[in-house]
Design a protein around this motif. Structure first.
Motif, PDB file in Angstrom:
ATOM      1  N   ILE A 183      30.171  29.866  52.024  1.00  0.00           N
ATOM      2  CA  ILE A 183      30.254  29.291  50.682  1.00  0.00           C
ATOM      3  C   ILE A 183      31.610  28.634  50.437  1.00  0.00           C
ATOM      4  CG2 ILE A 183      30.110  29.809  48.210  1.00  0.00           C
ATOM      5  CD1 ILE A 183      28.213  32.109  48.958  1.00  0.00           C
ATOM      6  N   ILE A 184      32.676  29.224  50.975  1.00  0.00           N
ATOM      7  CA  ILE A 184      33.999  28.657  50.737  1.00  0.00           C
ATOM      8  C   ILE A 184      34.134  27.288  51.401  1.00  0.00           C
ATOM      9  CG2 ILE A 184      35.377  29.485  52.711  1.00  0.00           C
ATOM     10  CD1 ILE A 184      36.349  29.809  49.014  1.00  0.00           C
ATOM     11  N   LEU A 185      33.461  27.084  52.540  1.00  0.00           N
ATOM     12  CA  LEU A 185      33.465  25.761  53.166  1.00  0.00           C
ATOM     13  C   LEU A 185      32.763  24.745  52.262  1.00  0.00           C
ATOM     14  CD1 LEU A 185      33.979  23.812  55.500  1.00  0.00           C
ATOM     15  CD2 LEU A 185      31.827  24.603  56.528  1.00  0.00           C
ATOM     16  N   ALA A 186      31.654  25.160  51.649  1.00  0.00           N
ATOM     17  CA  ALA A 186      30.941  24.270  50.728  1.00  0.00           C
ATOM     18  C   ALA A 186      31.836  23.886  49.555  1.00  0.00           C
ATOM     19  CB  ALA A 186      29.664  24.953  50.228  1.00  0.00           C
ATOM     20  N   HIS A 187      32.548  24.866  49.004  1.00  0.00           N
ATOM     21  CA  HIS A 187      33.430  24.613  47.861  1.00  0.00           C
ATOM     22  C   HIS A 187      34.591  23.698  48.228  1.00  0.00           C
ATOM     23  CE1 HIS A 187      37.173  25.598  45.669  1.00  0.00           C
ATOM     24  NE2 HIS A 187      36.405  25.519  44.608  1.00  0.00           N
ATOM     25  N   THR A 203      44.496  18.496  45.494  1.00  0.00           N
ATOM     26  CA  THR A 203      43.742  17.776  46.516  1.00  0.00           C
ATOM     27  C   THR A 203      44.491  17.765  47.834  1.00  0.00           C
ATOM     28  OG1 THR A 203      42.778  16.357  44.804  1.00  0.00           O
ATOM     29  CG2 THR A 203      42.583  15.600  47.073  1.00  0.00           C
ATOM     30  N   TYR A 204      45.807  17.567  47.785  1.00  0.00           N
ATOM     31  CA  TYR A 204      46.616  17.622  49.009  1.00  0.00           C
ATOM     32  C   TYR A 204      46.533  19.014  49.639  1.00  0.00           C
ATOM     33  CZ  TYR A 204      48.876  13.099  48.125  1.00  0.00           C
ATOM     34  OH  TYR A 204      49.132  11.768  47.934  1.00  0.00           O
ATOM     35  N   LEU A 205      46.582  20.050  48.818  1.00  0.00           N
ATOM     36  CA  LEU A 205      46.528  21.419  49.334  1.00  0.00           C
ATOM     37  C   LEU A 205      45.178  21.719  49.985  1.00  0.00           C
ATOM     38  CD1 LEU A 205      48.301  23.352  46.420  1.00  0.00           C
ATOM     39  CD2 LEU A 205      49.204  22.900  48.700  1.00  0.00           C
ATOM     40  N   PHE A 206      44.114  21.111  49.471  1.00  0.00           N
ATOM     41  CA  PHE A 206      42.777  21.345  50.019  1.00  0.00           C
ATOM     42  C   PHE A 206      42.517  20.538  51.294  1.00  0.00           C
ATOM     43  CE2 PHE A 206      41.074  23.106  45.914  1.00  0.00           C
ATOM     44  CZ  PHE A 206      40.484  24.235  46.472  1.00  0.00           C
ATOM     45  N   ALA A 207      43.343  19.548  51.579  1.00  0.00           N
ATOM     46  CA  ALA A 207      43.044  18.582  52.638  1.00  0.00           C
ATOM     47  C   ALA A 207      42.748  19.229  53.986  1.00  0.00           C
ATOM     48  CB  ALA A 207      44.194  17.584  52.772  1.00  0.00           C
ATOM     49  N   ALA A 208      43.551  20.204  54.405  1.00  0.00           N
ATOM     50  CA  ALA A 208      43.402  20.778  55.737  1.00  0.00           C
ATOM     51  C   ALA A 208      42.370  21.908  55.786  1.00  0.00           C
ATOM     52  CB  ALA A 208      44.752  21.300  56.225  1.00  0.00           C
ATOM     53  N   TRP A 209      42.031  22.473  54.650  1.00  0.00           N
ATOM     54  CA  TRP A 209      41.212  23.681  54.665  1.00  0.00           C
ATOM     55  C   TRP A 209      39.820  23.506  55.252  1.00  0.00           C
ATOM     56  CZ3 TRP A 209      42.461  28.557  54.634  1.00  0.00           C
ATOM     57  CH2 TRP A 209      43.715  28.921  54.135  1.00  0.00           C
ATOM     58  N   PRO A 210      39.063  22.463  54.919  1.00  0.00           N
ATOM     59  CA  PRO A 210      37.740  22.333  55.544  1.00  0.00           C
ATOM     60  C   PRO A 210      37.798  22.301  57.068  1.00  0.00           C
ATOM     61  CG  PRO A 210      37.895  20.877  53.646  1.00  0.00           C
ATOM     62  CD  PRO A 210      39.277  21.419  53.886  1.00  0.00           C
ATOM     63  N   PHE A 225      33.546  20.112  49.247  1.00  0.00           N
ATOM     64  CA  PHE A 225      33.072  19.375  48.069  1.00  0.00           C
ATOM     65  C   PHE A 225      34.259  18.859  47.265  1.00  0.00           C
ATOM     66  CE2 PHE A 225      31.879  19.030  43.613  1.00  0.00           C
ATOM     67  CZ  PHE A 225      30.663  18.369  43.659  1.00  0.00           C
ATOM     68  N   PHE A 226      35.256  19.723  47.076  1.00  0.00           N
ATOM     69  CA  PHE A 226      36.424  19.318  46.297  1.00  0.00           C
ATOM     70  C   PHE A 226      37.173  18.184  46.982  1.00  0.00           C
ATOM     71  CE2 PHE A 226      40.714  19.354  44.710  1.00  0.00           C
ATOM     72  CZ  PHE A 226      40.586  19.691  43.374  1.00  0.00           C
TER      73      PHE A 226
END
Length: 234
Positions: free
Chosen positions: A55-59, A83-90, A62-63
């Motif tokens: 689920i966290i990958l989906a979240h 958005t910059y902080l989320f960039a590497a997480w997926p 998506f963001f």
């Protein structure tokens, strides 16, 4: 529910609390994730429940995939930074999932053919992404704020079933339990409401109290199994 200008004005007037709750979420969630990977390596069982990473990958994806919306339509310092902080997480999560799914098969379904096991997980992942996107279209939430609360809830949601199934502390640690309790399992639940105060309804309080109680219960369950293991070793 609210307008984007209203939410952005609230962030600017309530910056200290927004940053505090954000820091709790990022720090607690990051500790949980990488501690889970460390425990997977140490104990040879998954330290992060598959339901959580699914689920966290989906979240997170998506963001980040809506970066054009955040930069060009919202264009606010808080969401640009997020958005910059989320960039590497997926990317990190996809790499972790490939490893975790392989490790989990040994523990959960050793007799299942590999093609069936990976096919089942792939089906769950696609379903999670589709349902998350569908949920975001149903809710009147232009900044997708409610999705952040969902992301905090699933941090703890799958931990208790995993501990009960194993009846041990394998794949778990005190650091992870406290990171969950102090971050995603309590304070970070109020990040969304610090941006959109109208979300803080009686029902939201009830849900938050239940999640906090669940986080405390997980910590106590971890300590229970840890004491049992110490007694058995003695």
């Amino acid at each position: 529910m609210y307008t984007i200008p209203q939410a952005l004005a609230t962030i600017d007037s309530n910056t200290a609390w927004v940053l505090f709750f954000s820091a709790c979420g990022w720090i607690g969630g990051t500790i949980q994730f990488f501690e889970g990977l460390r425990l997977t390596w140490r104990d040879k069982v998954i330290g992060l429940p598959l339901g959580y990473v699914c689920i966290i990958l989906a979240h997170d994806s998506f963001f980040f995939l809506h970066y054009d919306f955040w930069f060009n339509e919202v264009h606010h310092w808080y969401f640009n930074t997020t958005t910059y902080l989320f960039a590497a997480w997926p990317v990190i999560e996809v790499i972790a999932i490939v490893w975790l799914v392989r490790v989990a098969r040994t523990e959960v379904a050793p007799g299942l053919p590999p093609w069936a096991w990976y096919g089942i997980y792939g089906l769950f992942q696609v379903t999670a992404i589709a349902l998350y996107c569908l949920l975001q279209t149903w809710i009147d939430d232009p900044l997708r704020i409610t999705g952040w609360t969902i992301a905090q809830v699933i941090n703890i949601l799958f931990m208790i079933p995993m501990a009960l199934r194993r009846k041990s502390t394998r794949g778990q640690s005190r650091l992870m339990a406290w990171a969950l309790l102090l971050g995603p399992g309590s304070s970070t639940l109020f990040l969304a409401t610090s941006i959109v105060p109208s979300l803080l309804t009686a029902l939201y309080w009830v849900a938050s109290i239940c999640i906090i109680a669940m986080s405390i219960a997980y910590l106590l369950l971890y300590e229970h199994y840890r004491r049992q293991e110490k007694l058995a070793a003695a």
